[in-house]
Design a protein around this motif. Structure first.
Motif, short mmCIF file in Angstrom:
data_model
loop_
_atom_site.label_atom_id
_atom_site.label_comp_id
_atom_site.label_asym_id
_atom_site.label_seq_id
_atom_site.Cartn_x
_atom_site.Cartn_y
_atom_site.Cartn_z
N LEU A 3 -14.37 -5.95 14.22
CA LEU A 3 -13.13 -5.42 14.78
C LEU A 3 -11.98 -6.40 14.56
CD1 LEU A 3 -14.39 -3.90 18.15
CD2 LEU A 3 -13.67 -2.66 16.11
N TYR B 170 -8.63 -5.16 12.74
CA TYR B 170 -7.44 -4.91 13.57
C TYR B 170 -6.66 -6.18 13.90
CZ TYR B 170 -9.46 -0.30 14.25
OH TYR B 170 -9.97 0.95 14.05
N ILE C 261 -6.21 -6.36 18.94
CA ILE C 261 -6.98 -7.58 19.15
C ILE C 261 -6.26 -8.48 20.16
CG2 ILE C 261 -7.98 -9.60 18.03
CD1 ILE C 261 -9.29 -6.95 17.32
N GLY D 290 -8.48 -3.45 22.14
CA GLY D 290 -9.59 -4.03 21.40
C GLY D 290 -10.82 -4.20 22.27
N MET E 241 -12.38 -0.78 22.66
CA MET E 241 -13.06 -0.39 21.42
C MET E 241 -14.40 -1.10 21.28
SD MET E 241 -9.90 -0.27 18.70
CE MET E 241 -11.00 0.05 17.33
N ALA E 242 -14.42 -2.40 21.55
CA ALA E 242 -15.67 -3.16 21.44
C ALA E 242 -16.71 -2.65 22.43
CB ALA E 242 -15.39 -4.64 21.68
N PHE F 140 -18.13 0.72 21.34
CA PHE F 140 -19.07 0.59 20.22
C PHE F 140 -20.47 0.24 20.71
CE2 PHE F 140 -21.32 -1.44 16.81
CZ PHE F 140 -20.93 -0.77 15.67
N VAL G 206 -12.99 -10.30 20.71
CA VAL G 206 -11.75 -9.54 20.53
C VAL G 206 -10.74 -9.78 21.65
CG1 VAL G 206 -12.96 -7.74 19.26
CG2 VAL G 206 -12.62 -7.48 21.73
#
Length: 268
Positions: A111, A115, A134, A139, A142-143, A146, A215
């Motif tokens: 990531l 990003y 980030i 971020g 998103m992490a 995932f 991140v």
């Protein structure tokens, strides 16, 4: 079916209980014991620390959005995998399990490369339009999404497969549209699978460390989650606060499991 003698059955049960005890129950019990080693002082100290409170609030916010996103996409992808045939179906099913096999640190690094605002693929364009991914909340969400992605899907897919689509086809034959079929037929039949997936996703999101550390930048008071706070406090010889923060995370996860176990209807 192979018959197993009574001594062997008891030996297997004892081995299973011992495995779970030494791997899960004992370490968790030690955290609880250390948390209350000075009564409620460690918890009071944790709640009086503004950085700890901020980290807990940030963790709950990130976990909430990660669970919401994963639930929406998880149910959608599950229906897509079970109810439809399309090119690349097996590839999509395999990709869903990638977060379970890839280290969260690798996820965070990936990531970062995509990003990052300086030299990432999309980072400079996004930051030019006022969106920083980030080292900021997007971020981190998103992490977390995932690493927790497969949990809802792997709970819902077997249930969808087991219930079949006979009732859905009957509803459509009687004039129900896709929306009505989903809300009145599909969702009620998979609701407990969705709830279990949500609980597992929440627990996983609350405990995420590696990907979020990469991140987030681990900035105290801004992008430091509870798990990162535990590490910081422990390394700074503030073990009492670290144990208290860990206990709060454990408490939330166990509370979710208990609530689901209590609310789930008992089948005869």
């Amino acid at each position: 079916m192979v018959e197993v003698s009574t001594p062997v059955r008891w030996a297997l049960r004892l081995a299973a209980v011992a495995y779970v005890f030494f791997l899960v129950a004992w370490p968790v019990a030690l955290v609880v014991r250390q948390t209350f080693s000075n009564g409620l002082d460690n918890l009071i100290e944790a709640f009086q620390d503004p950085h700890v409170v901020n980290a807990l609030e940030l963790t709950l916010m990130v976990a909430f959005w990660a669970v919401v996103i994963n639930t929406l996409f998880g149910v959608t992808i599950s229906i897509l995998l079970v109810r439809y045939e399309f090119p690349g179906k097996r590839l999509l099913s395999a990709l869903i399990d990638v977060p379970l096999s890839v280290s969260p640190v690798v996820v965070g690094l990936a990531l970062l490369l995509v990003y990052n605002g300086r030299d990432g693929w999309f980072g400079p364009t996004l930051e030019a339009n006022g969106l920083q991914v980030i080292f900021d909340t997007p971020g981190m969400i998103m992490a977390t999404c995932f690493v927790a992605l497969p949990l809802v899907i792997r709970e819902v897919v077997p249930t969808l497969t087991e219930v079949g689509d006979d009732q859905e086809q009957a509803a459509r034959s009687l004039g129900a549209n896709a929306r009505q079929t989903f809300w009145r037929i599909t969702l009620p039949s998979i609701k407990w699978a969705v709830i279990y997936g949500v609980v597992l996703s929440l627990a996983r999101s609350l405990g995420e460390f590696g990907a979020v550390k990469i991140v987030s930048g681990n900035v105290t008071g801004r992008t430091q989650t509870a798990t990162l706070m535990v590490e910081a406090k422990y390394q700074n010889f503030q073990q009492g606060t670290a144990y208290a923060t860990s206990f709060l995370l454990i408490l939330v996860s166990i509370a979710c499991l208990v609530v689901v176990a209590v609310l789930r209807p008992k089948h005869p």
